[in-house]
Design a protein around this motif. Structure first.
Motif, PDB file in Angstrom:
ATOM      1  N   ALA A 113       0.917  -1.211  -0.035  1.00  0.00           N
ATOM      2  CA  ALA A 113      -0.069   0.059  -0.114  1.00  0.00           C
ATOM      3  C   ALA A 113       0.705   1.104   0.072  1.00  0.00           C
ATOM      4  O   ALA A 113       0.632   2.154  -0.580  1.00  0.00           O
ATOM      5  N   GLU A 114       2.062   1.224   0.695  1.00  0.00           N
ATOM      6  CA  GLU A 114       2.897   2.159   0.549  1.00  0.00           C
ATOM      7  C   GLU A 114       3.540   2.570  -0.718  1.00  0.00           C
ATOM      8  O   GLU A 114       3.482   3.766  -1.019  1.00  0.00           O
ATOM      9  N   ALA A 115       3.806   1.538  -1.489  1.00  0.00           N
ATOM     10  CA  ALA A 115       4.293   1.750  -2.920  1.00  0.00           C
ATOM     11  C   ALA A 115       3.205   2.341  -3.633  1.00  0.00           C
ATOM     12  O   ALA A 115       3.797   3.464  -4.516  1.00  0.00           O
ATOM     13  N   VAL A 116       2.175   2.178  -3.704  1.00  0.00           N
ATOM     14  CA  VAL A 116       0.965   2.669  -4.200  1.00  0.00           C
ATOM     15  C   VAL A 116       0.858   4.407  -3.809  1.00  0.00           C
ATOM     16  O   VAL A 116       0.594   5.166  -4.677  1.00  0.00           O
ATOM     17  N   VAL A 118       3.142   6.204  -3.026  1.00  0.00           N
ATOM     18  CA  VAL A 118       4.330   6.822  -3.369  1.00  0.00           C
ATOM     19  C   VAL A 118       3.802   7.065  -4.879  1.00  0.00           C
ATOM     20  O   VAL A 118       4.202   8.222  -5.557  1.00  0.00           O
ATOM     21  N   TYR A 119       3.568   5.975  -5.608  1.00  0.00           N
ATOM     22  CA  TYR A 119       3.194   6.103  -7.190  1.00  0.00           C
ATOM     23  C   TYR A 119       2.101   7.269  -7.197  1.00  0.00           C
ATOM     24  O   TYR A 119       2.203   8.070  -8.042  1.00  0.00           O
ATOM     25  N   GLU A 120       1.118   7.158  -6.376  1.00  0.00           N
ATOM     26  CA  GLU A 120       0.211   8.272  -6.621  1.00  0.00           C
ATOM     27  C   GLU A 120       0.541   9.830  -6.250  1.00  0.00           C
ATOM     28  O   GLU A 120       0.094  10.628  -6.759  1.00  0.00           O
ATOM     29  N   ALA A 121       1.406   9.873  -5.297  1.00  0.00           N
ATOM     30  CA  ALA A 121       2.252  11.109  -5.050  1.00  0.00           C
ATOM     31  C   ALA A 121       2.839  11.529  -6.278  1.00  0.00           C
ATOM     32  O   ALA A 121       2.636  12.760  -6.839  1.00  0.00           O
ATOM     33  N   LEU A 122       3.530  10.786  -7.107  1.00  0.00           N
ATOM     34  CA  LEU A 122       4.180  11.205  -8.326  1.00  0.00           C
ATOM     35  C   LEU A 122       3.094  11.449  -9.310  1.00  0.00           C
ATOM     36  O   LEU A 122       3.364  12.215 -10.169  1.00  0.00           O
ATOM     37  N   VAL A 123       1.960  10.737  -9.476  1.00  0.00           N
ATOM     38  CA  VAL A 123       0.915  10.976 -10.471  1.00  0.00           C
ATOM     39  C   VAL A 123       0.475  12.451 -10.190  1.00  0.00           C
ATOM     40  O   VAL A 123       0.267  13.169 -11.074  1.00  0.00           O
ATOM     41  N   ARG A 124       0.305  12.645  -8.968  1.00  0.00           N
ATOM     42  CA  ARG A 124      -0.050  14.136  -8.544  1.00  0.00           C
ATOM     43  C   ARG A 124       0.726  15.305  -8.894  1.00  0.00           C
ATOM     44  O   ARG A 124       0.345  16.114  -9.571  1.00  0.00           O
ATOM     45  N   CYS A 125       1.981  14.877  -8.381  1.00  0.00           N
ATOM     46  CA  CYS A 125       3.139  15.959  -8.662  1.00  0.00           C
ATOM     47  C   CYS A 125       4.009  15.993  -9.552  1.00  0.00           C
ATOM     48  O   CYS A 125       4.795  16.924  -9.992  1.00  0.00           O
ATOM     49  N   ARG A 126       3.955  14.672 -10.218  1.00  0.00           N
ATOM     50  CA  ARG A 126       4.865  14.457 -11.361  1.00  0.00           C
ATOM     51  C   ARG A 126       6.508  14.410 -11.079  1.00  0.00           C
ATOM     52  O   ARG A 126       7.114  13.404 -11.584  1.00  0.00           O
ATOM     53  N   ASP A 127       6.896  15.398 -10.269  1.00  0.00           N
ATOM     54  CA  ASP A 127       8.321  15.214 -10.005  1.00  0.00           C
ATOM     55  C   ASP A 127       8.644  15.783  -8.793  1.00  0.00           C
ATOM     56  O   ASP A 127       8.223  17.130  -8.311  1.00  0.00           O
ATOM     57  N   LEU A 128       9.443  14.938  -7.930  1.00  0.00           N
ATOM     58  CA  LEU A 128       9.605  15.634  -6.346  1.00  0.00           C
ATOM     59  C   LEU A 128      10.988  15.030  -5.740  1.00  0.00           C
ATOM     60  O   LEU A 128      11.566  13.927  -6.276  1.00  0.00           O
ATOM     61  N   ALA A 129      11.505  16.032  -5.084  1.00  0.00           N
ATOM     62  CA  ALA A 129      12.848  15.438  -4.357  1.00  0.00           C
ATOM     63  C   ALA A 129      12.348  14.612  -3.457  1.00  0.00           C
ATOM     64  O   ALA A 129      11.095  14.318  -2.835  1.00  0.00           O
ATOM     65  N   THR A 130      13.292  13.756  -2.981  1.00  0.00           N
ATOM     66  CA  THR A 130      13.216  12.603  -1.949  1.00  0.00           C
ATOM     67  C   THR A 130      12.265  12.934  -0.695  1.00  0.00           C
ATOM     68  O   THR A 130      11.374  12.402  -0.297  1.00  0.00           O
ATOM     69  N   SER A 131      12.834  14.035   0.011  1.00  0.00           N
ATOM     70  CA  SER A 131      12.165  14.438   1.242  1.00  0.00           C
ATOM     71  C   SER A 131      10.778  14.649   0.790  1.00  0.00           C
ATOM     72  O   SER A 131       9.786  14.599   1.738  1.00  0.00           O
ATOM     73  N   ASP A 132      10.423  15.304  -0.196  1.00  0.00           N
ATOM     74  CA  ASP A 132       9.140  16.036  -0.707  1.00  0.00           C
ATOM     75  C   ASP A 132       8.286  14.812  -1.133  1.00  0.00           C
ATOM     76  O   ASP A 132       6.892  14.692  -0.687  1.00  0.00           O
ATOM     77  N   LEU A 133       8.780  13.827  -1.611  1.00  0.00           N
ATOM     78  CA  LEU A 133       7.884  12.587  -2.065  1.00  0.00           C
ATOM     79  C   LEU A 133       7.685  11.816  -0.846  1.00  0.00           C
ATOM     80  O   LEU A 133       6.463  11.320  -0.724  1.00  0.00           O
ATOM     81  N   GLY A 138       3.327  10.447   2.714  1.00  0.00           N
ATOM     82  CA  GLY A 138       2.874  10.089   4.065  1.00  0.00           C
ATOM     83  C   GLY A 138       3.803   9.193   4.875  1.00  0.00           C
ATOM     84  O   GLY A 138       3.630   8.238   5.818  1.00  0.00           O
ATOM     85  N   LEU A 139       5.083   9.182   4.260  1.00  0.00           N
ATOM     86  CA  LEU A 139       6.278   8.411   4.912  1.00  0.00           C
ATOM     87  C   LEU A 139       7.363   9.081   5.186  1.00  0.00           C
ATOM     88  O   LEU A 139       8.731   8.722   5.047  1.00  0.00           O
ATOM     89  N   ALA A 140       7.190  10.257   6.039  1.00  0.00           N
ATOM     90  CA  ALA A 140       8.258  11.235   6.379  1.00  0.00           C
ATOM     91  C   ALA A 140       8.852  10.972   7.569  1.00  0.00           C
ATOM     92  O   ALA A 140       9.902  11.318   7.872  1.00  0.00           O
ATOM     93  N   ASP A 141       8.219   9.941   8.345  1.00  0.00           N
ATOM     94  CA  ASP A 141       8.686   9.753   9.753  1.00  0.00           C
ATOM     95  C   ASP A 141      10.097   8.918   9.826  1.00  0.00           C
ATOM     96  O   ASP A 141      10.261   8.043   8.712  1.00  0.00           O
ATOM     97  N   LYS A 142      10.882   9.122  10.422  1.00  0.00           N
ATOM     98  CA  LYS A 142      12.209   8.478  10.665  1.00  0.00           C
ATOM     99  C   LYS A 142      12.040   6.730  10.366  1.00  0.00           C
ATOM    100  O   LYS A 142      12.793   6.191   9.939  1.00  0.00           O
ATOM    101  N   GLY A 143      11.093   6.430  11.187  1.00  0.00           N
ATOM    102  CA  GLY A 143      10.929   4.854  11.163  1.00  0.00           C
ATOM    103  C   GLY A 143      10.179   4.440   9.732  1.00  0.00           C
ATOM    104  O   GLY A 143      10.066   3.205   9.413  1.00  0.00           O
ATOM    105  N   ASP A 144       9.775   5.378   8.870  1.00  0.00           N
ATOM    106  CA  ASP A 144       9.380   4.995   7.387  1.00  0.00           C
ATOM    107  C   ASP A 144      10.575   5.028   6.447  1.00  0.00           C
ATOM    108  O   ASP A 144       9.993   4.624   5.303  1.00  0.00           O
ATOM    109  N   ARG A 145      11.647   4.962   6.826  1.00  0.00           N
ATOM    110  CA  ARG A 145      12.692   5.075   5.716  1.00  0.00           C
ATOM    111  C   ARG A 145      12.787   3.752   4.897  1.00  0.00           C
ATOM    112  O   ARG A 145      12.791   3.873   3.823  1.00  0.00           O
TER     113      ARG A 145
END
Length: 236
Positions: A113-116, A118-133, A138-145
């Motif tokens: 579900a997390e991969a989906v 990430v994919y949907e975030a890029l569908v919306r935004c098209r191009d993002l830096a790692t931190s923004d992606l 919704g995977l910005a927490d340290k434990g989500d790395r």
């Protein structure tokens, strides 16, 4: 010691420069960064000066610079291993995967579900830096790395997303930009769409056999992620 595979003779000498590597890659089509157990695929480390084993670390930036220059395609494409693909072979490698829809893969239990997300975030935004992606998915927490890294690797191996740039080169700042492959290499995807998946798989297997890199059924499945129908179609 057994006879060396033919691909070991497909460079003029030890590879020491980016140009020498891209020339070699154009001949072999696909190349790992370092050896992967007994899998007989070409790898860059074995093509360098064996008397200077640390030289492989001098190629660290090649994977990004040559990819961003579109002289090759790079990612953790084969069983999560860093791999380089020549631009001429790339359409066949993409086509051999067949139709890939991240949502369907998730419904089948083949993509998290997390991969989906990430994919949907890029569908919306098209191009993002790692931190923004990470934040957008919704995977910005340290434990989500590690979850994020696994999601990016899975989507990359399915040729859905790829690196599109570098956001920093110094220690502590080295990071990337990410985008959809359909935006990054639209012409390559157009070529891939005209190749039948089983024809593409046969082409890849025939090419690998011609350079002395014949794979077993199990290794082919593990590296390329092909289904049973495709493996049967290529005679494995």
């Amino acid at each position: 010691m057994g006879e060396l595979p033919f691909w070991r003779s497909m460079a003029d000498g030890p590879i020491a420069t980016e140009d020498e590597f891209t020339a070699f890659l154009d001949r072999v089509g696909v190349c790992l960064w370092t050896p992967f157990g007994r899998v007989p695929l070409p790898n860059l480390a074995d093509m360098m000066d064996l008397a200077k084993p640390d030289d492989i670390w001098g190629t660290w930036f090649w994977k990004d610079d040559l990819h961003i220059a579109r002289r090759l395609f790079y990612g953790k494409l084969l069983a999560g291993r860093p791999a380089f693909v020549s631009m001429p072979l790339l359409p066949s490698l993409i086509a051999a995967r067949g139709d890939v829809d991240p949502h369907t893969y998730h419904e089948q239990g083949r993509l998290s579900a997390e991969a989906v997300r990430v994919y949907e975030a890029l569908v919306r935004c098209r191009d993002l830096a790692t931190s923004d992606l990470r934040r957008e998915a919704g995977l910005a927490d340290k434990g989500d790395r590690s979850t994020f890294e696994n999601a990016v690797t899975a989507l990359g191996a399915l040729f859905q997303i790829c690196k599109t740039g570098i956001t920093g080169r110094t220690r502590g700042t080295y990071s990337y930009r990410w985008g959809l492959l359909e935006d990054w290499l639209p012409d390559t995807l157009s070529v891939a769409a005209r190749i039948r998946p089983h024809d593409a798989a046969r082409r890849i297997c025939a090419h690998l056999a011609s350079i002395g890199a014949t794979l077993s059924r199990a290794d082919t499945r593990r590296l390329f992620g092909w289904d049973d129908d495709t493996l049967d179609a290529v005679g494995l």
